[in-house]
Design a protein around this motif. Structure first.
Motif, PDB file in Angstrom:
ATOM      1  N   LEU A 127      -5.171   0.317  12.995  1.00  0.00           N
ATOM      2  CA  LEU A 127      -3.780   0.791  13.324  1.00  0.00           C
ATOM      3  C   LEU A 127      -3.030   0.296  11.808  1.00  0.00           C
ATOM      4  CD1 LEU A 127      -2.657   0.072  16.798  1.00  0.00           C
ATOM      5  CD2 LEU A 127      -2.975   2.388  15.560  1.00  0.00           C
ATOM      6  N   LEU A 128      -3.120  -0.821  11.272  1.00  0.00           N
ATOM      7  CA  LEU A 128      -2.454  -1.267  10.213  1.00  0.00           C
ATOM      8  C   LEU A 128      -2.804  -0.496   8.961  1.00  0.00           C
ATOM      9  CD1 LEU A 128      -2.954  -5.178  10.826  1.00  0.00           C
ATOM     10  CD2 LEU A 128      -0.598  -3.658  11.171  1.00  0.00           C
ATOM     11  N   ALA A 129      -4.007  -0.224   8.900  1.00  0.00           N
ATOM     12  CA  ALA A 129      -4.546   0.550   7.750  1.00  0.00           C
ATOM     13  C   ALA A 129      -3.984   1.949   7.860  1.00  0.00           C
ATOM     14  CB  ALA A 129      -6.230   0.424   7.562  1.00  0.00           C
ATOM     15  N   ASP A 130      -4.227   2.409   8.816  1.00  0.00           N
ATOM     16  CA  ASP A 130      -3.493   3.979   9.014  1.00  0.00           C
ATOM     17  C   ASP A 130      -2.103   3.869   8.791  1.00  0.00           C
ATOM     18  OD1 ASP A 130      -6.091   4.810   9.780  1.00  0.00           O
ATOM     19  OD2 ASP A 130      -5.443   5.019  12.023  1.00  0.00           O
ATOM     20  N   HIS A 131      -1.127   2.796   9.235  1.00  0.00           N
ATOM     21  CA  HIS A 131       0.050   2.817   8.895  1.00  0.00           C
ATOM     22  C   HIS A 131       0.422   2.712   7.578  1.00  0.00           C
ATOM     23  CE1 HIS A 131       4.376   2.340   9.726  1.00  0.00           C
ATOM     24  NE2 HIS A 131       4.295   0.715   9.475  1.00  0.00           N
ATOM     25  N   ALA A 132      -0.380   1.826   6.782  1.00  0.00           N
ATOM     26  CA  ALA A 132      -0.280   1.678   5.313  1.00  0.00           C
ATOM     27  C   ALA A 132      -0.819   2.772   4.674  1.00  0.00           C
ATOM     28  CB  ALA A 132      -0.984   0.377   5.323  1.00  0.00           C
ATOM     29  N   GLY A 133      -1.547   3.465   5.276  1.00  0.00           N
ATOM     30  CA  GLY A 133      -1.978   4.675   4.249  1.00  0.00           C
ATOM     31  C   GLY A 133      -3.342   4.471   3.599  1.00  0.00           C
ATOM     32  N   ALA A 134      -3.876   3.318   3.914  1.00  0.00           N
ATOM     33  CA  ALA A 134      -5.036   2.976   3.343  1.00  0.00           C
ATOM     34  C   ALA A 134      -6.340   4.007   3.494  1.00  0.00           C
ATOM     35  CB  ALA A 134      -5.590   1.554   3.866  1.00  0.00           C
ATOM     36  N   THR A 138       0.900  -1.074   0.053  1.00  0.00           N
ATOM     37  CA  THR A 138       0.096   0.034   0.044  1.00  0.00           C
ATOM     38  C   THR A 138       0.731   1.108   0.184  1.00  0.00           C
ATOM     39  OG1 THR A 138      -1.974  -1.154   1.088  1.00  0.00           O
ATOM     40  CG2 THR A 138      -2.064   1.209   1.192  1.00  0.00           C
ATOM     41  N   GLN A 139       2.053   1.386   0.737  1.00  0.00           N
ATOM     42  CA  GLN A 139       2.656   2.379   0.875  1.00  0.00           C
ATOM     43  C   GLN A 139       3.248   2.736  -0.489  1.00  0.00           C
ATOM     44  OE1 GLN A 139       5.133   1.209   4.003  1.00  0.00           O
ATOM     45  NE2 GLN A 139       3.905   2.636   5.784  1.00  0.00           N
ATOM     46  N   THR A 140       3.909   1.537  -1.145  1.00  0.00           N
ATOM     47  CA  THR A 140       4.489   1.720  -2.296  1.00  0.00           C
ATOM     48  C   THR A 140       3.495   2.124  -3.430  1.00  0.00           C
ATOM     49  OG1 THR A 140       5.717  -0.439  -1.985  1.00  0.00           O
ATOM     50  CG2 THR A 140       5.458   0.230  -4.516  1.00  0.00           C
ATOM     51  N   LEU A 141       2.065   1.875  -3.278  1.00  0.00           N
ATOM     52  CA  LEU A 141       1.244   2.669  -4.218  1.00  0.00           C
ATOM     53  C   LEU A 141       1.090   4.026  -3.914  1.00  0.00           C
ATOM     54  CD1 LEU A 141      -1.563  -0.290  -4.294  1.00  0.00           C
ATOM     55  CD2 LEU A 141       0.054   0.419  -6.259  1.00  0.00           C
ATOM     56  N   LYS A 158       1.037   8.390 -10.072  1.00  0.00           N
ATOM     57  CA  LYS A 158      -0.174   8.137 -10.839  1.00  0.00           C
ATOM     58  C   LYS A 158      -1.277   7.355 -10.278  1.00  0.00           C
ATOM     59  CE  LYS A 158       1.642   5.940 -14.595  1.00  0.00           C
ATOM     60  NZ  LYS A 158       2.930   5.706 -14.177  1.00  0.00           N
ATOM     61  N   LEU A 159      -0.747   6.531  -9.196  1.00  0.00           N
ATOM     62  CA  LEU A 159      -1.492   5.522  -8.445  1.00  0.00           C
ATOM     63  C   LEU A 159      -1.951   5.935  -7.195  1.00  0.00           C
ATOM     64  CD1 LEU A 159       0.212   2.386  -9.420  1.00  0.00           C
ATOM     65  CD2 LEU A 159      -1.305   3.528 -10.735  1.00  0.00           C
ATOM     66  N   LYS A 160      -1.688   7.067  -6.466  1.00  0.00           N
ATOM     67  CA  LYS A 160      -1.647   7.255  -5.047  1.00  0.00           C
ATOM     68  C   LYS A 160      -3.259   7.812  -4.840  1.00  0.00           C
ATOM     69  CE  LYS A 160      -0.242  11.992  -5.188  1.00  0.00           C
ATOM     70  NZ  LYS A 160       0.884  12.905  -4.531  1.00  0.00           N
ATOM     71  N   ALA A 161      -3.796   8.257  -5.884  1.00  0.00           N
ATOM     72  CA  ALA A 161      -5.381   8.682  -5.462  1.00  0.00           C
ATOM     73  C   ALA A 161      -6.186   7.443  -5.547  1.00  0.00           C
ATOM     74  CB  ALA A 161      -5.758   9.722  -6.646  1.00  0.00           C
ATOM     75  N   ILE A 162      -5.943   6.275  -6.042  1.00  0.00           N
ATOM     76  CA  ILE A 162      -6.610   5.210  -6.113  1.00  0.00           C
ATOM     77  C   ILE A 162      -7.027   4.746  -4.526  1.00  0.00           C
ATOM     78  CG2 ILE A 162      -7.109   2.879  -6.856  1.00  0.00           C
ATOM     79  CD1 ILE A 162      -5.172   3.463  -8.892  1.00  0.00           C
ATOM     80  N   PRO A 163      -8.241   4.507  -4.036  1.00  0.00           N
ATOM     81  CA  PRO A 163      -8.511   4.109  -2.637  1.00  0.00           C
ATOM     82  C   PRO A 163      -8.034   2.899  -2.615  1.00  0.00           C
ATOM     83  CG  PRO A 163     -10.605   4.783  -3.610  1.00  0.00           C
ATOM     84  CD  PRO A 163      -9.425   5.036  -4.723  1.00  0.00           C
ATOM     85  N   VAL A 164      -7.424   2.685  -1.328  1.00  0.00           N
ATOM     86  CA  VAL A 164      -7.204   1.299  -0.758  1.00  0.00           C
ATOM     87  C   VAL A 164      -8.144   0.985   0.370  1.00  0.00           C
ATOM     88  CG1 VAL A 164      -5.435  -0.180   0.091  1.00  0.00           C
ATOM     89  CG2 VAL A 164      -4.861   1.484  -1.706  1.00  0.00           C
ATOM     90  N   VAL A 165      -8.743  -0.391   0.155  1.00  0.00           N
ATOM     91  CA  VAL A 165      -9.513  -0.705   1.491  1.00  0.00           C
ATOM     92  C   VAL A 165      -8.483  -1.949   1.920  1.00  0.00           C
ATOM     93  CG1 VAL A 165     -11.438  -1.933   2.254  1.00  0.00           C
ATOM     94  CG2 VAL A 165     -11.808  -0.156   0.360  1.00  0.00           C
ATOM     95  N   TYR A 166      -8.040  -1.790   3.226  1.00  0.00           N
ATOM     96  CA  TYR A 166      -7.356  -2.741   3.750  1.00  0.00           C
ATOM     97  C   TYR A 166      -8.212  -3.771   4.435  1.00  0.00           C
ATOM     98  CZ  TYR A 166      -2.401  -3.895   5.449  1.00  0.00           C
ATOM     99  OH  TYR A 166      -1.247  -4.453   5.580  1.00  0.00           O
ATOM    100  N   PHE A 167      -7.803  -4.947   4.460  1.00  0.00           N
ATOM    101  CA  PHE A 167      -8.703  -6.075   4.999  1.00  0.00           C
ATOM    102  C   PHE A 167      -7.788  -7.021   5.635  1.00  0.00           C
ATOM    103  CE2 PHE A 167      -8.651  -7.952   0.918  1.00  0.00           C
ATOM    104  CZ  PHE A 167      -9.466  -8.819   0.580  1.00  0.00           C
ATOM    105  N   SER A 168      -8.109  -7.485   6.969  1.00  0.00           N
ATOM    106  CA  SER A 168      -7.393  -8.265   7.694  1.00  0.00           C
ATOM    107  C   SER A 168      -8.115  -8.972   8.923  1.00  0.00           C
ATOM    108  CB  SER A 168      -5.937  -7.490   8.027  1.00  0.00           C
ATOM    109  OG  SER A 168      -5.515  -8.483   9.124  1.00  0.00           O
TER     110      SER A 168
END
Length: 124
Positions: A93-100, A68-71, A76-86
Motif C-alpha cells: 500500500l505504501l509503495a502504491d501510494h508513493a508511486g513506486a 518518491t512523489q516528489t521524484l 526529468k526524473l519520473k521515469a526512473i524506477p523506484v523500489v520502495y523498501f520497508s
C-alpha cells in the motif's frame, strides 16, 4: 555508456543496510550512491541520474512517500524506477501510494534484492 556501469541510489538511514547493499551491488558491477536522508532529493538524483532508486519508507526528513512523489512529479526524473523498501506490513500500500514501481519488504534476502532490481530494469 557501457552496460557495466549501471547506477543505483539507495536512500536509507540504516548504515548496515547501506553497507550490505553497497557491497553486494558493487560486486555485481553497479555504481552505488547512498544517502541517509532525502533532503534536496531532486538535486541528489539529478546529479547521478541512476537506473534504479531504492527508497526506504522511514528516510529522514520528509519520508519515503513524499520523496518518491516528489521524484515522480519531476519531468526529468519520473521515469526512473523506484523500489520502495520497508519493514511495514502494509508495504504494498505504501509503495502504491508513493508511486513506486516495486517494493521489497525488510528484512529481505539478497536474492530478493537482485530479483526486484532486475524486474524494474527490464521494464524500462
Amino acid at each position: 555508456m557501457s552496460d557495466t556501469s549501471k547506477k543505483i541510489i539507495i536512500f536509507d538511514d540504516d548504515e548496515d543496510i547501506l553497507s550490505i547493499c553497497n557491497y553486494i551491488l558493487e560486486e555485481q558491477g553497479w555504481e552505488v550512491h547512498t544517502h541517509t536522508d532525502c533532503n534536496n532529493i531532486i538535486e541528489k538524483v539529478s546529479a547521478v541520474i541512476p537506473d534504479v532508486i531504492l527508497m526506504d519508507n522511514w528516510i529522514p526528513d520528509a519520508g519515503g512517500i513524499i520523496a518518491t512523489q516528489t521524484l515522480k512529479k519531476d519531468e526529468k526524473l519520473k521515469a526512473i524506477p523506484v523500489v520502495y523498501f520497508s519493514a511495514n506490513s502494509d508495504i504494498q500500500l505504501l509503495a502504491d501510494h508513493a508511486g513506486a514501481e516495486a517494493y521489497l519488504a525488510k528484512p529481505f534476502d539478497l536474492e530478493e534484492l537482485e530479483k526486484v532490481i532486475n524486474s524494474v530494469l527490464v521494464k524500462q
